[in-house]
Design an enzyme around this catalytic site. Structure first.
Site, mmCIF file in Angstrom:
data_model
loop_
_atom_site.group_PDB
_atom_site.id
_atom_site.type_symbol
_atom_site.label_atom_id
_atom_site.label_comp_id
_atom_site.label_asym_id
_atom_site.label_seq_id
_atom_site.Cartn_x
_atom_site.Cartn_y
_atom_site.Cartn_z
ATOM 1 N N CYS A 1 27.436 45.830 48.986
ATOM 2 C CA CYS A 1 26.450 45.503 50.019
ATOM 3 C C CYS A 1 25.461 46.632 50.284
ATOM 4 O O CYS A 1 24.490 46.451 51.012
ATOM 5 C CB CYS A 1 27.171 45.175 51.316
ATOM 6 S SG CYS A 1 28.106 46.591 51.896
ATOM 7 N N CYS B 1 34.750 45.730 52.287
ATOM 8 C CA CYS B 1 34.361 46.645 53.363
ATOM 9 C C CYS B 1 35.461 47.660 53.625
ATOM 10 O O CYS B 1 35.182 48.809 53.945
ATOM 11 C CB CYS B 1 34.087 45.876 54.641
ATOM 12 S SG CYS B 1 33.064 44.426 54.400
HETATM 13 FE FE1 FES Z 1 28.936 46.248 53.822
HETATM 14 FE FE2 FES Z 1 31.000 45.334 55.037
HETATM 15 S S1 FES Z 1 29.249 44.207 54.454
HETATM 16 S S2 FES Z 1 30.679 47.331 54.363
#
Ligand code: FES
Length: 115
Positions: free
Chosen positions: A23, A92
């Site tokens: 992400c 994450c």
């Molecule tokens: Fe990036 Fe959780 S969406 S660390």
């Protein structure tokens, strides 16, 4: 909802920063080491709620542990301590364990350099 140990340690003995390839979020972990134990662990993250929750959890899991014990904290432990995470959020939780390990490696490298 109530993250603990947020912030920087200005004179940290080790700092680990990792980016999440999934992400693009970023996390830094700061450690202070005394007598081979993690006396203080803090974090800063530019990430989602799950990343904040897992970083907060890892600071609590790691504080007071020896270097060797802290290196054994895995990505799985962190998620388990939070009673699991939804599969889409598992990536994450990887950040926290990786950043902690990176901070410990940084500490060990600095210690070696001082010898
Ligand atoms: Fe990036 Fe959780 S969406 S660390």
């Amino acid at each position: 909802m109530n993250p603990r140990n947020v912030g920087e340690i200005p004179d940290a003995d080790g700092v680990g920063t990792v980016g999440n390839p999934v992400c693009g979020d970023l996390m830094s972990v700061y450690i202070k080491v005394k007598d081979n134990k993690l006396a203080e662990v803090k974090f800063k993250t530019f990430g989602c709620g799950a990343a904040i929750a897992t970083s907060s959890m890892i600071t609590e899991l790691a504080t007071g542990k020896t270097i060797e014990e802290a290196l054994k904290i895995t990505r799985g432990h962190v998620a388990d301590s939070l009673d699991g995470l939804p599969p889409i959020k598992m990536h994450c939780s990887n950040l926290a364990a990786d950043a902690l390990h990176a901070a410990i490696k940084d500490f060990q490298k600095k210690k070696e350099a001082k010898k």
